[in-house]
Enzyme design. Sequence first.
Site, mmCIF file in Angstrom:
data_model
loop_
_atom_site.group_PDB
_atom_site.id
_atom_site.type_symbol
_atom_site.label_atom_id
_atom_site.label_comp_id
_atom_site.label_asym_id
_atom_site.label_seq_id
_atom_site.Cartn_x
_atom_site.Cartn_y
_atom_site.Cartn_z
ATOM 1 N N HIS A 90 10.279 -18.334 -30.155
ATOM 2 C CA HIS A 90 9.276 -18.919 -29.249
ATOM 3 C C HIS A 90 9.632 -19.209 -28.296
ATOM 4 C CE1 HIS A 90 6.390 -16.769 -32.018
ATOM 5 N NE2 HIS A 90 5.977 -17.696 -32.861
ATOM 6 N N ASP A 138 6.417 -30.475 -27.687
ATOM 7 C CA ASP A 138 5.928 -31.592 -29.111
ATOM 8 C C ASP A 138 7.115 -30.850 -30.018
ATOM 9 O OD1 ASP A 138 4.760 -28.500 -28.779
ATOM 10 O OD2 ASP A 138 3.375 -28.329 -30.178
#
Length: 318
Positions: free
Chosen positions: A244, A10
Amino acid sequence: MNTKVIFDTDPGIDDAMAILFAQASGKIDLMGITTVFGNATIENATRNALYLKQRFNMSATVCTGANTPLNIAAGEPTTFVHGQNGLGDIELPDTLPITADARSAHDFIIETVRQYPHEITLIAVGRLTNLALALQKAPDIAALVKEVVVMGGAFGHNGHTGNVSPYAEANIIGDPHAADIVFTAKWPVTVVGLDVTQQSVMSNAYIEKLRDESATYGEFIYQISRFYSDFHKESAGLDGFYVHDSSAVAYLLAPELFKVKQGPIRVIYEGPAMGMTLCKTAEKVFPVDDWHNKPKQQVCTDVDSQGLLDLYFKTLCK
């Protein structure tokens, strides 16, 4: 032989950095980039994937994916983390000369996995809706996927339990039903969660050095990461930001940098602990035990942070 990868994402600042990490590695064949709602609207996420494909001359097929979770409300994109356009509000063109493939993300995943049985690794760094939809439509693909690497979740190692709620990480709470489907499917999953991603920090000095030494990627990464760095300074007091999504790529490229444990994983669907990920490590079967008949998966519990940062830097500065 390079590893064939479908990157489910995303984009997203850290997503973009992870895609470029995979692209630059020379060890990953990016077969596809499938988009999902989360860090940005599905329209912006897909536009950002196409922009990366064009700007960095990627051959990956881009497919638009899910705009809503399986069973809960979608919520709003996390523009306070990634900017209104998902890429730190850098200037982006209004139109692009390339468009997304007509297939849905989950159909592309199904078709590609069947075309290359036992060769496709799925790296998923957003909500797991597309993977769940693929499993629901074509359960046979679970036996055909080589590996699934998920950036998501938090299991309490190194003191990391959640970043959206006290016990939930953003990608998992965004679609907890999808996450439970993915984690309990009979395919090999490695979860790269906050337990390790928040152990690594790319400092602003690190990014400035990357800008100077990576001719292809450095300036772009510096520009998109300014917004991200500001968010981490305000929210966590960091001089830089957590690593991340790129940690999931690092696991695929250098699994020796990580420590793991094994056990079946379940996800809490509702209530104040919605999105919580729980890995059962005990062999005992309990009187109430919705873990015991699920496949054992891997959870990353620790990471050589300096080794990861060195790997990212060297890869993008080739």
